[in-house]
Design an enzyme around this catalytic site. Structure first.
Site, PDB file in Angstrom:
ATOM      1  N   ASP A  39      20.965 -41.613  65.146  1.00 35.40           N
ATOM      2  CA  ASP A  39      19.764 -41.518  64.314  1.00 35.40           C
ATOM      3  C   ASP A  39      18.805 -40.489  64.908  1.00 35.40           C
ATOM      4  OD1 ASP A  39      20.744 -43.465  62.639  1.00 35.40           O
ATOM      5  OD2 ASP A  39      19.619 -45.103  63.568  1.00 35.40           O
ATOM      6  N   ASP A  81      13.457 -51.324  63.920  1.00 37.73           N
ATOM      7  CA  ASP A  81      12.951 -50.451  64.976  1.00 37.73           C
ATOM      8  C   ASP A  81      11.490 -50.118  64.692  1.00 37.73           C
ATOM      9  OD1 ASP A  81      12.861 -48.219  63.143  1.00 37.73           O
ATOM     10  OD2 ASP A  81      14.975 -47.838  63.538  1.00 37.73           O
TER      11      ASP A  81
END
Length: 308
Positions: A39, A81
């Site tokens: 990511d 997150d």
């Protein structure tokens, strides 16, 4: 065209495709691929394959990975997150020994529910595309394994803690952080993630994009490129005769009983699955080969030699 692989220390803010695009510009070649998507906010080990080495991507067998992560307790987000939207907050657990015990309790095999913000497809649609539309769909838990996990204590930030983890393919570390928070009863979300090992290569072996650019500008980029054969160091090496080399290069099956170093015993079933790094009579890496049953032949699985 350059053949081999680079070990890139991916910076934050770059997608894996961004790294590929940058390297295509630096190296002036199009045939580049990567092993293991990261990511944008995740940094660390990103193996990048050049030229003929791209053929090795689907053969690589070391799928376990290592990470160092930080997580904050007392907060939950929709993405699991810190870059997502906060969906719940509560009073965090601050008992350091209880937090340590909970983190360590996740070692071993377990079922993990993939997050909505992931690239998994359901009915042909990526979960993250559905999540961005506000949809939450049923997902099946997947078995993962945490081979090792180590609690590294509290960070300088409030209610933030750190751990390292060695895990199987398919493990979502941000989900692991959320699961740790859930087990503590206060919620948790990942605040940073560094991949420290992939395909058996450590972060200490990686170079930055700036280092690749500098080496290319100075004409020394070849020194950073690892040969394809290094990807298959775990396979026993075998060396063919001059005649066998010519046959092998032309796709001809060899008699395994005449190939020195090849295990050939019909009672030794494991030999069917043993792969070998194949070298020519001149020590040139030719590719990966394997004994085939019931054909009783030694054949190439993938060729990597340079055409003459």
């Amino acid at each position: 065209m350059k053949d081999g692989f680079l070990l890139i220390d991916k910076p934050a803010g770059f997608t894996s495709f961004d790294v590929i695009a940058k390297l295509r510009g630096i190296l002036k070649q199009k045939k580049i691929g990567h092993g293991g998507t990261l990511d944008p906010n995740v940094t660390g080990v990103l193996p990048v394959f050049l030229g003929k080495a791209t053929k090795a991507i689907d053969m690589l067998e070391r799928h376990e990975k290592k990470y160092t992560a930080t997580f904050r307790l007392g907060i939950e987000t929709d993405t699991q997150d810190i870059w997502g939207s906060v969906i719940e907050e509560c009073e965090p657990v601050r008992d350091i020994e209880k937090i340590r015990e909970t983190v360590l309790s996740f070692k071993g095999k377990q079922n993990q529910l993939p997050p909505m913000y992931s690239a998994i497809k359901i009915n042909g649609v990526r979960l993250y595309d559905l999540a961005r539309q506000g949809e939450i769909v049923p997902r099946e838990s997947r078995e993962i394994e945490i081979f090792d996990i180590d609690f590294l204590g509290k960070t300088e930030n409030e209610d933030e803690y750190k751990f390292s983890v060695y895990c199987s393919k398919g493990t979502y570390v941000r989900t692991l952080c959320a699961d740790i928070g859930a087990a503590l009863g206060c919620g948790g979300t990942m605040t940073s993630l560094v991949r420290t090992m992939a395909l058996g290569f450590e972060k200490s072996e990686c170079v930055s994009l700036d280092e690749v650019q500098k080496a290319a500008d100075e004409g020394g980029v070849d020194s950073l490129i690892h040969p394809v054969k290094d990807l298959f160091e775990s396979y026993p090496p075998i060396y063919l005769s001059e005649k066998q080399t010519k046959m092998y290069k032309n796709g001809v099956a060899l008699d395994p009983r005449r190939v020195s170093g090849v295990i050939y015993d019909t009672a030794y079933i494991v030999a069917e699955w043993q792969k070998y790094s194949v070298f020519s009579d001149k020590n040139e890496f030719l590719g990966v080969g394997q004994v085939k049953y019931p054909e009783r032949e030694f054949r190439s699985l993938k060729l990597f030699f340079n055409e003459e």
